[in-house]
Design a protein around this motif. Sequence first.
Motif, mmCIF file in Angstrom:
data_model
loop_
_atom_site.group_PDB
_atom_site.id
_atom_site.type_symbol
_atom_site.label_atom_id
_atom_site.label_comp_id
_atom_site.label_asym_id
_atom_site.label_seq_id
_atom_site.Cartn_x
_atom_site.Cartn_y
_atom_site.Cartn_z
ATOM 1 N N LYS A 204 0.856 -1.186 0.000
ATOM 2 C CA LYS A 204 0.000 0.000 0.000
ATOM 3 C C LYS A 204 0.893 1.238 0.000
ATOM 4 C CE LYS A 204 -3.865 -0.403 2.083
ATOM 5 N NZ LYS A 204 -4.943 -0.535 3.109
ATOM 6 N N ALA A 205 0.765 2.040 -1.050
ATOM 7 C CA ALA A 205 1.610 3.230 -1.201
ATOM 8 C C ALA A 205 1.384 4.201 -0.054
ATOM 9 C CB ALA A 205 1.311 3.909 -2.535
ATOM 10 N N GLY A 206 2.478 4.814 0.398
ATOM 11 C CA GLY A 206 2.392 5.825 1.438
ATOM 12 C C GLY A 206 2.512 5.290 2.850
ATOM 13 N N LEU A 207 2.706 3.983 3.009
ATOM 14 C CA LEU A 207 2.848 3.387 4.334
ATOM 15 C C LEU A 207 4.243 2.800 4.507
ATOM 16 C CD1 LEU A 207 -0.557 1.497 4.685
ATOM 17 C CD2 LEU A 207 -0.013 3.849 5.284
ATOM 18 N N VAL A 208 4.694 2.775 5.743
ATOM 19 C CA VAL A 208 5.980 2.174 6.093
ATOM 20 C C VAL A 208 5.753 1.283 7.305
ATOM 21 C CG1 VAL A 208 8.376 2.577 6.770
ATOM 22 C CG2 VAL A 208 7.216 4.228 5.284
ATOM 23 N N SER A 209 6.266 0.054 7.260
ATOM 24 C CA SER A 209 6.084 -0.872 8.374
ATOM 25 C C SER A 209 7.425 -1.466 8.799
ATOM 26 C CB SER A 209 5.124 -2.002 7.987
ATOM 27 O OG SER A 209 3.832 -1.504 7.735
ATOM 28 N N GLU A 349 2.890 11.293 4.368
ATOM 29 C CA GLU A 349 2.066 12.331 3.754
ATOM 30 C C GLU A 349 1.885 12.119 2.267
ATOM 31 O OE1 GLU A 349 3.459 16.176 4.921
ATOM 32 O OE2 GLU A 349 3.119 15.798 7.055
ATOM 33 N N THR A 350 2.326 10.968 1.763
ATOM 34 C CA THR A 350 2.036 10.582 0.379
ATOM 35 C C THR A 350 0.856 9.623 0.301
ATOM 36 O OG1 THR A 350 3.647 8.771 0.536
ATOM 37 C CG2 THR A 350 4.441 10.886 -0.316
ATOM 38 N N PHE A 351 0.308 9.263 1.455
ATOM 39 C CA PHE A 351 -0.844 8.362 1.468
ATOM 40 C C PHE A 351 -2.053 9.043 0.844
ATOM 41 C CE2 PHE A 351 -4.459 6.319 3.769
ATOM 42 C CZ PHE A 351 -4.300 5.050 3.249
ATOM 43 N N SER A 352 -2.914 8.267 0.225
ATOM 44 C CA SER A 352 -4.011 8.815 -0.577
ATOM 45 C C SER A 352 -5.026 9.614 0.231
ATOM 46 C CB SER A 352 -4.725 7.683 -1.320
ATOM 47 O OG SER A 352 -5.190 6.707 -0.398
ATOM 48 N N ASP A 353 -5.207 9.290 1.493
ATOM 49 C CA ASP A 353 -6.196 9.978 2.323
ATOM 50 C C ASP A 353 -5.479 10.853 3.351
ATOM 51 O OD1 ASP A 353 -8.255 10.782 4.050
ATOM 52 O OD2 ASP A 353 -9.398 8.967 3.641
ATOM 53 N N LYS A 354 -5.603 12.156 3.172
ATOM 54 C CA LYS A 354 -4.877 13.117 4.013
ATOM 55 C C LYS A 354 -5.270 13.006 5.483
ATOM 56 C CE LYS A 354 -3.823 18.086 4.180
ATOM 57 N NZ LYS A 354 -4.076 19.397 3.519
ATOM 58 N N ALA A 355 -6.475 12.540 5.757
ATOM 59 C CA ALA A 355 -6.953 12.466 7.143
ATOM 60 C C ALA A 355 -6.104 11.531 8.002
ATOM 61 C CB ALA A 355 -8.406 12.002 7.165
ATOM 62 N N TYR A 356 -5.308 10.666 7.356
ATOM 63 C CA TYR A 356 -4.545 9.670 8.112
ATOM 64 C C TYR A 356 -3.040 9.911 8.062
ATOM 65 C CZ TYR A 356 -9.069 7.713 8.313
ATOM 66 O OH TYR A 356 -10.410 7.575 8.550
ATOM 67 N N TRP A 357 -2.644 11.042 7.544
ATOM 68 C CA TRP A 357 -1.220 11.356 7.507
ATOM 69 C C TRP A 357 -0.653 11.433 8.916
ATOM 70 C CZ3 TRP A 357 -0.709 15.917 3.436
ATOM 71 C CH2 TRP A 357 -1.012 15.401 2.163
ATOM 72 N N ARG A 358 0.586 10.976 9.060
ATOM 73 C CA ARG A 358 1.393 11.091 10.269
ATOM 74 C C ARG A 358 0.933 10.156 11.395
ATOM 75 N NH1 ARG A 358 1.005 15.780 12.821
ATOM 76 N NH2 ARG A 358 3.043 15.520 13.795
ATOM 77 N N ARG A 359 0.058 9.219 11.093
ATOM 78 C CA ARG A 359 -0.361 8.294 12.141
ATOM 79 C C ARG A 359 0.634 7.143 12.261
ATOM 80 N NH1 ARG A 359 -6.952 7.606 12.000
ATOM 81 N NH2 ARG A 359 -7.446 9.819 12.329
ATOM 82 N N CYS A 360 1.005 6.853 13.490
ATOM 83 C CA CYS A 360 1.909 5.749 13.814
ATOM 84 C C CYS A 360 1.105 4.708 14.582
ATOM 85 C CB CYS A 360 3.070 6.257 14.672
ATOM 86 S SG CYS A 360 4.130 4.957 15.365
#
Length: 390
Positions: A204-209, A349-360
Amino acid sequence: MQLQNQLFYCSCASRIFTEKMGTHLILVGLLSICSLSFGQECNQGLLGNVDFPGTDIKFIYAADADHCQQLCTQHPSCQFFTFVRADWTRDNRHFYCYLKSTSSGQPNVRTPLLGVTSGFSLKPCNADLQPCLPKVYHDMDFPGADYRTLFTADYEECQRACTQDRSCQFFTFVNGVFTPEKIRYKCHLKFSWPVPITPTPERKAGLVSGFSHILEITQDGSTACDGKLFPSTDIPGNDVLVLPTVCVEYCQTLCSFHSSCTYFSFVSADFKCFLKYNKNEMVTKVKEGVTSGIPARFCQVDTKWVTVAHEGVDLRGSDIRFELMDDADACQRTCTGDTNCQFYTYVNETFSDKAYWRRCYLKRAITLPAPPKVTKLANVVSGFNLRKCL
């Protein structure tokens, strides 16, 4: 106390999930908010003959109320529990451990009920997440999960055999008056995972695990060794188990801990780890996108792989909570610094939905020894290994 599987117990999560049901991450995040344990007080006491009805996450088997409490403590979202004891008489449910959660962190209802014990997660108590389990249980069987049997003089020797065998997490011993006679003094060694099994990885683009840098992986021996891997190689057939893993090194770790794994193959395209068993031969086949290998049994394989961040990968589920972070490195450091956290997913902050940016999202899985079933059985003794007690 009926298992209700109320996955959508938080009304805010249910409402927003209906509007955006295409994005699984939304549900995971909102449920994390609703199940935060912040503000909960440390409550170690057990409440005999008290039920916390409803709000069940799932049920698993436990040996007693203390074991159920420890399992609740390790579960990512369990806040409290109800355990069905051996003296329960209303139906055939015995040793059921109901894990529960609410948005408030407290039971909605408390009712008197004979034959059950309830209590709370020890997460707010900074409890040892890998506790010693010294009790033995007479006239109790842990059926299933056997990988080895031997004859021992008594249950103490059976427990010592379990403690000295890294694959053994729990045991059942058949004593000298058991019927039929031919299996008296038989010691059954049993397996469950001592290392966390990650949720299903998904691209999934924009995520790091990634993993906590202090993920507990204790292997036999003090000698360091290089794991034997065969790139672009498949070993077809002889599958014992297929597990989701994010990298080949973790697949090798799982094979090293499994009681029956003789070699493995990892398919990188869909993050599948195939554990295999064949003591007689290993037939390899050239195949791109597959890496195979041999487990490490009596040495310490390099675990630098736990420091690798996997770009564009989500580890869905198993959330403890989420916090806002500036970047994936801060998320990793937070996971490493939290004794409850085993792995994480960060939303860039490249994730498709801005509402979830910066969530860990901080995550964990149960690694406490957990029998697949617990039953009453006369003239047997069951218990757990004592490696954490030494």
